[in-house]
Design an enzyme around this catalytic site. Structure first.
Site, mmCIF file in Angstrom:
data_model
loop_
_atom_site.group_PDB
_atom_site.id
_atom_site.type_symbol
_atom_site.label_atom_id
_atom_site.label_comp_id
_atom_site.label_asym_id
_atom_site.label_seq_id
_atom_site.Cartn_x
_atom_site.Cartn_y
_atom_site.Cartn_z
ATOM 1 N N HIS A 1 9.784 -24.329 8.896
ATOM 2 C CA HIS A 1 8.761 -25.060 9.640
ATOM 3 C C HIS A 1 7.345 -24.867 9.099
ATOM 4 C CE1 HIS A 1 11.367 -25.446 13.523
ATOM 5 N NE2 HIS A 1 11.957 -25.936 12.449
ATOM 6 N N HIS B 1 7.224 -31.370 10.026
ATOM 7 C CA HIS B 1 6.568 -30.096 9.722
ATOM 8 C C HIS B 1 5.553 -30.240 8.576
ATOM 9 C CE1 HIS B 1 9.352 -28.332 12.469
ATOM 10 N NE2 HIS B 1 10.370 -28.836 11.783
ATOM 11 N N ASP C 1 0.861 -1.172 0.000
ATOM 12 C CA ASP C 1 0.000 0.000 0.000
ATOM 13 C C ASP C 1 0.906 1.233 0.000
ATOM 14 O OD1 ASP C 1 0.930 0.302 2.618
ATOM 15 O OD2 ASP C 1 -1.059 0.243 3.540
ATOM 16 N N THR D 1 2.548 -1.631 8.998
ATOM 17 C CA THR D 1 2.976 -2.576 10.042
ATOM 18 C C THR D 1 3.158 -3.988 9.513
ATOM 19 O OG1 THR D 1 0.712 -3.142 10.640
ATOM 20 C CG2 THR D 1 1.747 -1.302 11.851
ATOM 21 N N CYS E 1 2.933 -3.231 4.122
ATOM 22 C CA CYS E 1 2.119 -2.076 4.504
ATOM 23 C C CYS E 1 2.835 -1.405 5.676
ATOM 24 C CB CYS E 1 0.670 -2.451 4.817
ATOM 25 S SG CYS E 1 0.397 -3.448 6.296
#
Length: 150
Positions: free
Chosen positions: A98, A133, A8, A67, A65
């Site tokens: 993992h 995994h 963004d 955060t 973005c």
């Protein structure tokens, strides 16, 4: 390896730095925007990048973005996507080893360019371990199947 990049307005400058680095490293890059700092909605770019990965139009995706939280939530709504929000190299390594993460989310207002590039490099160079995994990743896929049936 073909990588889709999306962001963004808050992630634009970091996306450009990562794009330059990845091109210099020889990766095949598809940039779906944003292409400037004009305000846009992160879900649009998170979903579009995720659909490209889910549809095998890109091998992996990197989305950004402010955060990394919102855009990663949007991407993870797309079936087949395992987007990891990483703030350090260890998280990037573990998300691949993992969790077989096929998308990486970064927060431009949380991370500097140098650390972000280091995270990207570790994430792209780490292979999935499989083994025990694999079963866990398959359980994530099973959860997606249940959501479709509900």
């Amino acid at each position: 390896m073909k990588i889709v990049l999306g962001c963004d307005h808050g992630g634009f400058e970091l996306k450009e730095a990562i794009k330059k680095h990845l091109i210099n490293c020889g990766y095949d890059i598809t940039d779906i925007g944003a292409y400037n700092t004009d305000s846009v909605d992160y879900p649009d770019f998170g979903e579009r990048a995720a659909r490209m990965v889910a549809d095998n139009e890109a091998d992996r995706g990197i989305i950004i973005c402010g955060t990394g939280i919102g855009i990663s939530i949007a991407a993870n709504k797309v079936k087949g996507i395992r987007c990891a929000l990483c703030t350090n190299e260890y998280m990037a390594k573990m998300s691949r080893m993992h969790n077989n993460a096929n998308m990486l989310a970064l927060g431009a207002r949380v991370l500097g360019n140098g650390l972000s590039v280091d995270i990207v490099d570790v994430w792209l160079s780490t292979e999935f371990e499989g083994g025990r995994h694999e079963n866990r990743v398959n359980k994530i896929t099973d959860i997606e199947k249940l959501r479709v049936e509900e």
